[in-house]
Design a protein around this motif. Structure first.
Motif, PDB file in Angstrom:
ATOM      1  N   ASP A  25       1.440  11.346  -4.857  1.00 58.55           N
ATOM      2  CA  ASP A  25       1.496   9.884  -4.937  1.00 58.55           C
ATOM      3  C   ASP A  25       1.334   9.403  -6.375  1.00 58.55           C
ATOM      4  N   LEU A  26       0.413  10.019  -7.115  1.00 62.51           N
ATOM      5  CA  LEU A  26       0.220   9.637  -8.527  1.00 62.51           C
ATOM      6  C   LEU A  26       1.462   9.947  -9.354  1.00 62.51           C
ATOM      7  N   TRP A  27       2.122  11.038  -9.033  1.00 64.42           N
ATOM      8  CA  TRP A  27       3.301  11.455  -9.788  1.00 64.42           C
ATOM      9  C   TRP A  27       4.509  10.585  -9.454  1.00 64.42           C
ATOM     10  N   LEU A  28       4.676  10.256  -8.155  1.00 67.34           N
ATOM     11  CA  LEU A  28       5.870   9.545  -7.717  1.00 67.34           C
ATOM     12  C   LEU A  28       5.765   8.043  -7.951  1.00 67.34           C
ATOM     13  N   GLU A  29       4.623   7.474  -7.622  1.00 65.77           N
ATOM     14  CA  GLU A  29       4.451   6.027  -7.711  1.00 65.77           C
ATOM     15  C   GLU A  29       3.892   5.635  -9.075  1.00 65.77           C
ATOM     16  N   ARG A  30       4.291   4.467  -9.537  1.00 60.71           N
ATOM     17  CA  ARG A  30       3.751   3.927 -10.788  1.00 60.71           C
ATOM     18  C   ARG A  30       3.242   2.519 -10.525  1.00 60.71           C
ATOM     19  N   TRP A  31       1.920   2.380 -10.493  1.00 61.78           N
ATOM     20  CA  TRP A  31       1.320   1.072 -10.294  1.00 61.78           C
ATOM     21  C   TRP A  31       1.106   0.423 -11.657  1.00 61.78           C
ATOM     22  N   PRO A  32       1.021  -0.908 -11.682  1.00 61.30           N
ATOM     23  CA  PRO A  32       0.733  -1.587 -12.957  1.00 61.30           C
ATOM     24  C   PRO A  32      -0.639  -1.207 -13.512  1.00 61.30           C
ATOM     25  N   SER A  33      -1.573  -0.873 -12.616  1.00 61.95           N
ATOM     26  CA  SER A  33      -2.932  -0.533 -13.037  1.00 61.95           C
ATOM     27  C   SER A  33      -3.268   0.891 -12.578  1.00 61.95           C
ATOM     28  N   LEU A  34      -3.390   1.812 -13.527  1.00 60.72           N
ATOM     29  CA  LEU A  34      -3.735   3.192 -13.173  1.00 60.72           C
ATOM     30  C   LEU A  34      -5.109   3.284 -12.516  1.00 60.72           C
ATOM     31  N   PRO A  35      -6.144   2.567 -13.017  1.00 59.62           N
ATOM     32  CA  PRO A  35      -7.439   2.644 -12.329  1.00 59.62           C
ATOM     33  C   PRO A  35      -7.369   2.187 -10.865  1.00 59.62           C
ATOM     34  N   MET A  36      -6.549   1.182 -10.579  1.00 59.34           N
ATOM     35  CA  MET A  36      -6.398   0.721  -9.202  1.00 59.34           C
ATOM     36  C   MET A  36      -5.697   1.792  -8.362  1.00 59.34           C
ATOM     37  N   GLN A  37      -4.715   2.443  -8.928  1.00 61.66           N
ATOM     38  CA  GLN A  37      -3.993   3.490  -8.211  1.00 61.66           C
ATOM     39  C   GLN A  37      -4.900   4.688  -7.945  1.00 61.66           C
ATOM     40  N   VAL A  38      -5.685   5.081  -8.933  1.00 55.89           N
ATOM     41  CA  VAL A  38      -6.619   6.198  -8.751  1.00 55.89           C
ATOM     42  C   VAL A  38      -7.678   5.829  -7.719  1.00 55.89           C
ATOM     43  N   GLY A  39      -8.156   4.594  -7.766  1.00 55.55           N
ATOM     44  CA  GLY A  39      -9.135   4.135  -6.779  1.00 55.55           C
ATOM     45  C   GLY A  39      -8.581   4.181  -5.366  1.00 55.55           C
ATOM     46  N   GLU A  40      -7.329   3.792  -5.209  1.00 57.58           N
ATOM     47  CA  GLU A  40      -6.676   3.862  -3.905  1.00 57.58           C
ATOM     48  C   GLU A  40      -6.559   5.317  -3.439  1.00 57.58           C
ATOM     49  N   GLY A  41      -6.252   6.207  -4.373  1.00 57.99           N
ATOM     50  CA  GLY A  41      -6.180   7.626  -4.037  1.00 57.99           C
ATOM     51  C   GLY A  41      -7.527   8.176  -3.606  1.00 57.99           C
ATOM     52  N   LEU A  42      -8.594   7.756  -4.271  1.00 57.10           N
ATOM     53  CA  LEU A  42      -9.939   8.196  -3.877  1.00 57.10           C
ATOM     54  C   LEU A  42     -10.300   7.664  -2.492  1.00 57.10           C
ATOM     55  N   ARG A  43      -9.899   6.430  -2.217  1.00 54.77           N
ATOM     56  CA  ARG A  43     -10.140   5.872  -0.884  1.00 54.77           C
ATOM     57  C   ARG A  43      -9.390   6.688   0.175  1.00 54.77           C
ATOM     58  N   ASP A  44      -8.153   7.074  -0.127  1.00 53.54           N
ATOM     59  CA  ASP A  44      -7.394   7.919   0.798  1.00 53.54           C
ATOM     60  C   ASP A  44      -8.070   9.271   0.995  1.00 53.54           C
ATOM     61  N   LEU A  45      -8.553   9.853  -0.090  1.00 53.91           N
ATOM     62  CA  LEU A  45      -9.231  11.148  -0.025  1.00 53.91           C
ATOM     63  C   LEU A  45     -10.477  11.061   0.859  1.00 53.91           C
ATOM     64  N   ILE A  46     -11.284  10.035   0.649  1.00 50.17           N
ATOM     65  CA  ILE A  46     -12.503   9.860   1.448  1.00 50.17           C
ATOM     66  C   ILE A  46     -12.141   9.590   2.903  1.00 50.17           C
TER      67      ILE A  46
END
Length: 112
Positions: free
Chosen positions: A66-87
């Motif tokens: 997801d990090l590789w394919l998608e490009r969000w305007p805010s990297l911290p928001m994208q990483v935070g969303e990924g952590l939420r998915d992981l949890i």
């Protein structure tokens, strides 16, 4: 035959749209179902670390994808969303692993 990197994203979207469930729900259900299927395929119990570990590795790969394919305007928001998915994906499999190892009677009903 070459691998289309967008294929996995399209599969996830197909599942999301066909079920009508939000991605958070699919992460939770997917983690548990995958852990159960892996335990059955590996012919082991939920007390084994292997089904849990494989779910974790697959989820980490999914989030890296997801990090590789998608490009969000805010990297911290994208990483935070990924952590939420992981949890969300790993919380119930972790609880099942802990219960299977430390309180197996809760799962089997034996020993009462």
């Amino acid at each position: 035959m070459s691998f289309d990197p967008a294929l996995w994203y399209e599969v996830k979207e197909l599942v999301r749209h066909s079920t009508g469930w939000p991605m958070d729900t699919l992460h939770v259900m997917g983690g548990v179902l995958l852990q159960l299927v892996l335990a059955a395929l590996l012919r082991t119990s939920l007390a084994s670390k292997w089904p849990w570990l494989i779910v974790l590795l697959l989820e980490l790969a999914n989030e890296a994808y997801d990090l590789w394919l998608e490009r969000w305007p805010s990297l911290p928001m994208q990483v935070g969303e990924g952590l939420r998915d992981l949890i969300g994906t790993m919380l119930l499999p972790t609880i099942l692993l802990w219960v299977a190892r430390n309180r197996p009677r809760l799962l089997s009903g034996r020993g009462r």
